[in-house]
Design a protein around this motif. Structure first.
Motif, PDB file in Angstrom:
ATOM      1  N   CYS A 153       0.933  -1.246   0.089  1.00 46.84           N
ATOM      2  CA  CYS A 153      -0.175   0.189  -0.051  1.00 46.84           C
ATOM      3  C   CYS A 153       0.976   1.232   0.181  1.00 46.84           C
ATOM      4  O   CYS A 153       1.638   1.514   0.877  1.00 46.84           O
ATOM      5  N   THR A 175       1.259   4.942   0.633  1.00 46.02           N
ATOM      6  CA  THR A 175       0.750   5.516   1.906  1.00 46.02           C
ATOM      7  C   THR A 175       1.004   6.935   2.073  1.00 46.02           C
ATOM      8  O   THR A 175       2.195   7.133   2.479  1.00 46.02           O
ATOM      9  N   THR A 183      -6.310   3.494   5.984  1.00 45.59           N
ATOM     10  CA  THR A 183      -6.620   2.107   5.131  1.00 45.59           C
ATOM     11  C   THR A 183      -6.767   1.153   6.197  1.00 45.59           C
ATOM     12  O   THR A 183      -5.971   0.927   7.301  1.00 45.59           O
ATOM     13  N   PHE A 229      -6.884  -4.111   1.540  1.00 46.65           N
ATOM     14  CA  PHE A 229      -5.952  -4.842   0.686  1.00 46.65           C
ATOM     15  C   PHE A 229      -6.301  -5.913   0.016  1.00 46.65           C
ATOM     16  O   PHE A 229      -5.701  -6.714  -0.890  1.00 46.65           O
ATOM     17  N   ALA A 244      -3.427  -2.877  -1.482  1.00 45.96           N
ATOM     18  CA  ALA A 244      -4.640  -1.833  -1.530  1.00 45.96           C
ATOM     19  C   ALA A 244      -4.233  -0.722  -2.350  1.00 45.96           C
ATOM     20  O   ALA A 244      -3.214  -0.503  -2.709  1.00 45.96           O
TER      21      ALA A 244
END
Length: 510
Positions: free
Chosen positions: A19, A21, A29, A34, A69
């Motif tokens: 992910c 971020t 999240t 995911f 994700a």
């Protein structure tokens, strides 16, 4: 001396969480973001591991858990712990059934978790504790990931994308697996696989991806050096990580890594790549003309080139933006070109609004409806927007958005989603009965245009808009990155000397 061979079909586990971020986004999240895959689902995802493929013939692949994700806000700690614990439990189950020889660590490299620095290295540490010191681990990463010393130490092989946009994502993942298989199946005198040398250089540069696209110089020439280095017989792999600019951790900076069988060669080549990167630091520019949204709209409406694309870059959901900042849409709705019925057609993609979606579904296609959307997650940069228009189309079942609908406000077509979604493909629009090729102006929440949009655009600009992935990095307020750091600091007291460090083998104590 007779060489002993490693068994011809080593057992390799697959695990990882990915992910990208933004720590500057108010979004969070959670575990279901995911879309976790388990066991055989992992093998199904990757064609290069399917039965009959060269890699499937060369090794036995065992899926534990992977999760990818959509880029977003910081991962909630409890959700990370839930997924990490399941990865460990599934690896334990695999090992209980059959010993494993290797592990493919399928990650991005820019995941931030509440209360953790260097989340991927922490996950890797837990994985290593379970699989033991003798298992070889090969990591594949996004070039916008971050390679801390701890992460580099915990892996035996590590590679990353060599293209931005990432047209080589699957090629990179397959390379990580092939490199691992090659080492595990290579004859050795001891019967145990060799561990390559790893040379790592920290480069004090932190740039957004929109200034480091490999479509243009200097990144084009920089990344063209990677296969040249890799072609050296003693070198296994070379990687250049730009790093992730929209998070504030000490690991966020550029890194060069070279792995190979000759220590001095790996160190020398890592130094050369890092020196070239540093030398051309002032040449990095945005991939397209930039300006405020107003400037971009002025240019687009005046242009004869159609379709004209505008990137609404500050709220780009594929870089970690919340995707629901409404300031650009509000400004667009106020434009005289749309209020005065000039005939100019515009698509805006997109704005999340679950309640707006409910209202549009209830009203039905062709109905006039007033909706309010946006600013449910990121209300730091703007408030909700209210629009009145005709429900033009509705689509169900999207993997990200779940439900999409188009609101027609005069000649403006606003895509509204239940959940945020990036719009990268022509089919994303066509499925909603929109034709971007026949539209005057298309505004997309994105940074650099993805390949299909880039090929479609007659011209384009990038709007430097506010949001969790603001292209104006200094105004975000980084406090924890190492300093000095280019371009935050333009005058260094002295030129940094690219100094490679030799990373110890992963089977030494982390």
């Amino acid at each position: 001396m007779t060489l002993k061979k490693i068994p011809p079909r080593p057992v390799i586990a697959v695990a990882g969480l990915a992910c990208e971020t933004s720590s500057f986004s108010p979004a969070r999240t959670v575990s279901w973001d995911f879309h976790p895959r388990r066991g055989a689902e992992i093998i199904d995802k990757y064609k290069f591991l399917h039965e009959g493929s060269p890699l499937a013939k060369a090794a036995c692949w065992k899926g534990a858990l992977i999760g990818h994700a959509l880029p977003g806000g910081i991962v909630v700690r409890g959700d990370f712990e839930q997924l990490a614990s399941e990865i460990i439990a599934r690896l334990q189950q695999i090992i209980a059934a059959t010993p494993i020889d290797g592990l493919w660590f399928d990650i991005h490299g820019a995941m931030c978790v509440e209360g953790l620095d260097d989340a991927e290295a922490e996950l890797l540490h837990r994985v290593r504790t379970v699989v033991g010191p003798d298992v070889l681990i090969s990591a594949s990463m996004d070039l916008h990931g971050n390679v801390s010393r701890r992460l580099a130490h915990g892996t035996d092989l590590i590679t990353c994308f060599r293209m931005a946009p990432h047209e080589d994502a699957m090629e990179t993942k397959e390379r990580a697996c092939q490199n691992l298989v090659d080492i595990l199946t290579a004859p050795t005198r001891t019967g145990k696989p060799r561990r390559p040398f790893k040379a790592r250089v920290s480069v004090p540069i932190l740039l957004p991806g929109e200034q480091t696209s490999t479509r243009m110089e200097p990144a084009k020439s920089l990344y063209e050096l990677v296969p040249v280095v890799e072609s050296i017989p003693e070198i296994l792999d070379a990687g250049i990580w730009v790093g992730y600019a929209w998070a504030d951790e000490p690991r966020n900076h550029a890194v060069v890594m070279v792995t190979g069988w000759n220590m001095s060669t790996a160190m020398e080549q890592a130094k050369l790549l890092a020196a070239y990167f540093w030398k051309c630091r002032e040449e990095f520019q945005f991939v397209a003309p930039t300006g405020s949204l107003a400037k971009c709209l002025d240019t687009a409406f005046a242009s004869i080139k159609r379709p004209f694309f505008i990137s609404d870059s500050g709220d780009n959901p594929t870089a970690g933006g919340a995707g629901d900042v409404t300031s650009s849409l509000m400004e667009l709705l106020a434009r005289s070109e749309l209020q005065n019925n000039t005939g100019v057609s515009v698509i805006y993609a997109s704005i999340p609004g679950p309640k707006a979606i409910d209202a549009m579904i209830k009203a039905g296609i062709g109905a006039m409806v007033t909706i309010t959307a946006g600013a449910q997650v990121d209300h730091l940069h703007s408030g909700p927007v209210t629009m009145t228009g005709i429900v033009f189309s509705i689509k169900y079942g999207d993997a990200n958005a779940e439900v999409e609908a188009v609101l027609q406000v005069g000649t403006l077509f606003v895509i509204v989603t239940k959940l945020r979604k990036p719009y990268h493909h022509e089919s994303d629009f066509v499925d909603l009965k929109l034709d971007p090729r026949q539209t005057d102006v298309v505004i997309v929440k994105i940074g650099y245009l993805e390949p299909e949009l880039f090929d479609m655009a007659a011209d384009w600009m990038m709007a430097l808009t506010p949001g969790g992935v603001d292209q104006d990095l200094p105004r975000l307020g980084h406090r924890r990155i190492h300093r000095p750091m280019w371009p935050f600091d333009k005058s260094f007291s002295e030129m940094p000397e690219p100094t490679p460090e030799l990373i110890p083998p992963s089977n030494e104590c982390m």
